[in-house]
Design an enzyme around this catalytic site. Sequence first.
Site, PDB file in Angstrom:
ATOM      1  N   CYS A   1       6.213   0.422   7.585  1.00  8.12           N
ATOM      2  CA  CYS A   1       5.803   1.506   6.704  1.00  8.12           C
ATOM      3  C   CYS A   1       7.006   1.904   5.858  1.00  8.12           C
ATOM      4  O   CYS A   1       8.117   2.025   6.386  1.00  8.12           O
ATOM      5  CB  CYS A   1       5.329   2.691   7.550  1.00  8.12           C
ATOM      6  SG  CYS A   1       4.874   4.144   6.595  1.00  8.12           S
ATOM      7  N   LEU A   2       6.784   2.104   4.561  1.00  2.00           N
ATOM      8  CA  LEU A   2       7.899   2.454   3.676  1.00  2.00           C
ATOM      9  C   LEU A   2       8.548   3.785   4.080  1.00  2.00           C
ATOM     10  O   LEU A   2       9.707   4.019   3.767  1.00  2.00           O
ATOM     11  CB  LEU A   2       7.428   2.523   2.217  1.00  2.00           C
ATOM     12  CG  LEU A   2       7.021   1.192   1.569  1.00  2.00           C
ATOM     13  CD1 LEU A   2       6.492   1.422   0.158  1.00  2.00           C
ATOM     14  CD2 LEU A   2       8.171   0.194   1.550  1.00  2.00           C
TER      15      LEU A   2
ATOM     16  N   GLY B   1       0.841  -1.194   0.000  1.00  2.00           N
ATOM     17  CA  GLY B   1       0.000   0.000   0.000  1.00  2.00           C
ATOM     18  C   GLY B   1       0.872   1.238   0.000  1.00  2.00           C
ATOM     19  O   GLY B   1       2.003   1.211   0.503  1.00  2.00           O
TER      20      GLY B   1
ATOM     21  N   HIS C   1      -4.107   1.753   7.706  1.00  2.00           N
ATOM     22  CA  HIS C   1      -2.766   2.355   7.721  1.00  2.00           C
ATOM     23  C   HIS C   1      -2.650   3.435   6.637  1.00  2.00           C
ATOM     24  O   HIS C   1      -2.188   4.547   6.900  1.00  2.00           O
ATOM     25  CB  HIS C   1      -1.718   1.251   7.505  1.00  2.00           C
ATOM     26  CG  HIS C   1      -0.298   1.723   7.458  1.00  2.00           C
ATOM     27  ND1 HIS C   1       0.649   1.337   8.385  1.00  2.00           N
ATOM     28  CD2 HIS C   1       0.342   2.559   6.597  1.00  2.00           C
ATOM     29  CE1 HIS C   1       1.803   1.925   8.085  1.00  2.00           C
ATOM     30  NE2 HIS C   1       1.647   2.660   6.991  1.00  2.00           N
ATOM     31  N   GLU C   2      -3.099   3.101   5.426  1.00  2.00           N
ATOM     32  CA  GLU C   2      -2.944   4.047   4.307  1.00  2.00           C
ATOM     33  C   GLU C   2      -3.877   5.251   4.445  1.00  2.00           C
ATOM     34  O   GLU C   2      -3.479   6.385   4.161  1.00  2.00           O
ATOM     35  CB  GLU C   2      -3.183   3.343   2.967  1.00  2.00           C
ATOM     36  CG  GLU C   2      -2.218   2.196   2.664  1.00  2.00           C
ATOM     37  CD  GLU C   2      -0.750   2.535   2.851  1.00  2.00           C
ATOM     38  OE1 GLU C   2      -0.372   3.728   2.725  1.00  2.00           O
ATOM     39  OE2 GLU C   2       0.033   1.623   3.162  1.00  2.00           O
TER      40      GLU C   2
ATOM     41  N   HIS D   1      -2.555   7.808   6.697  1.00  2.00           N
ATOM     42  CA  HIS D   1      -1.550   8.681   6.081  1.00  2.00           C
ATOM     43  C   HIS D   1      -2.177   9.959   5.522  1.00  2.00           C
ATOM     44  O   HIS D   1      -1.559  11.015   5.536  1.00  2.00           O
ATOM     45  CB  HIS D   1      -0.832   7.966   4.926  1.00  2.00           C
ATOM     46  CG  HIS D   1       0.385   7.187   5.335  1.00  2.00           C
ATOM     47  ND1 HIS D   1       1.482   7.769   5.909  1.00  2.00           N
ATOM     48  CD2 HIS D   1       0.688   5.865   5.219  1.00  2.00           C
ATOM     49  CE1 HIS D   1       2.405   6.838   6.140  1.00  2.00           C
ATOM     50  NE2 HIS D   1       1.951   5.667   5.738  1.00  2.00           N
TER      51      HIS D   1
ATOM     52  N   GLN E   1       3.297  10.011   0.829  1.00  2.00           N
ATOM     53  CA  GLN E   1       4.564   9.279   0.915  1.00  2.00           C
ATOM     54  C   GLN E   1       5.455   9.473  -0.307  1.00  2.00           C
ATOM     55  O   GLN E   1       6.620   9.083  -0.298  1.00  2.00           O
ATOM     56  CB  GLN E   1       4.311   7.779   1.104  1.00  2.00           C
ATOM     57  CG  GLN E   1       3.690   7.428   2.447  1.00  2.00           C
ATOM     58  CD  GLN E   1       3.540   5.938   2.574  1.00  2.00           C
ATOM     59  OE1 GLN E   1       2.574   5.360   2.098  1.00  2.00           O
ATOM     60  NE2 GLN E   1       4.518   5.294   3.202  1.00  2.00           N
TER      61      GLN E   1
HETATM   62 CO    CO Z   1       2.868   3.822   5.808  1.00  2.00          CO
END
Ligand code: CO
Length: 170
Positions: free
Chosen positions: A92-93, A47, A134-135, A138, A52
Site C-alpha cells: 500500500c502506498l 490504485g 483494497h481501495e 480505504h 490517501q
Molecule cells: Co492502500
Amino acid sequence: MPEVLTIVTYPDPILRRRAEDIEEIDRSIRDIVAAMSETMYAHHGVGLAAPQVGVSKRIVVFSPTGEKKDEKVLINPMIIEHRGGMEAEEGCLSFPDIGGIVRRNSYVRILAYDLDGNDLEITATDFLARVLQHEIDHLDGTLFIDRMTPESRVRAREALKALEDAYKTP
Ligand code: CO
C-alpha cells in the site's frame, strides 16, 4: 497539469475515517480525481483512494496495468456481490516498504458512478478484485494490515512501529 499530491502515510488518522459520500460531481471533484491520477502514476501504483491524498471522500482511481488508458474512476463504490477466497502478497502506498499476505474474495461485483455520474458496474476476479477490495476498504478506514495473516502481521510489526514513531516525532 494536475499536481502530484503528497501521499498520506500510516498512522495518519484520516486513513481510519469513514470517507464521505459524494453528493455532486462538480469541478472540485474532477480536480481531485485528476490530481489523484497524476499522483498514482508518479508513485507507480495501480490504485489510490482519496483519503490517501488527505481527502476524506469516497473516490477511487485505479488502473490494473498502471497505464492511463486502462484507468477508471469510481465514485461512491459499493461491493454488491462477493465470493471465493484467495491469499496473496499486498502492499500500500500509505505503508512504505511494508508488505504482507492478505486474504481477499476472489470475485467481486462493484457498483459505482463514473466521473460523468453514470452507473458503472464492474465484475472482477483475481488481481483486479484484490485491488478493488483494497481501495474500497480505504474508504471505510480499513487498512490492509487489518486483514493480514497473523504471520505477516508479526513480520510487519517492527516496520509499523517505525512508521508510528516517525509520525510522533516529525
Ligand atoms: Co492502500
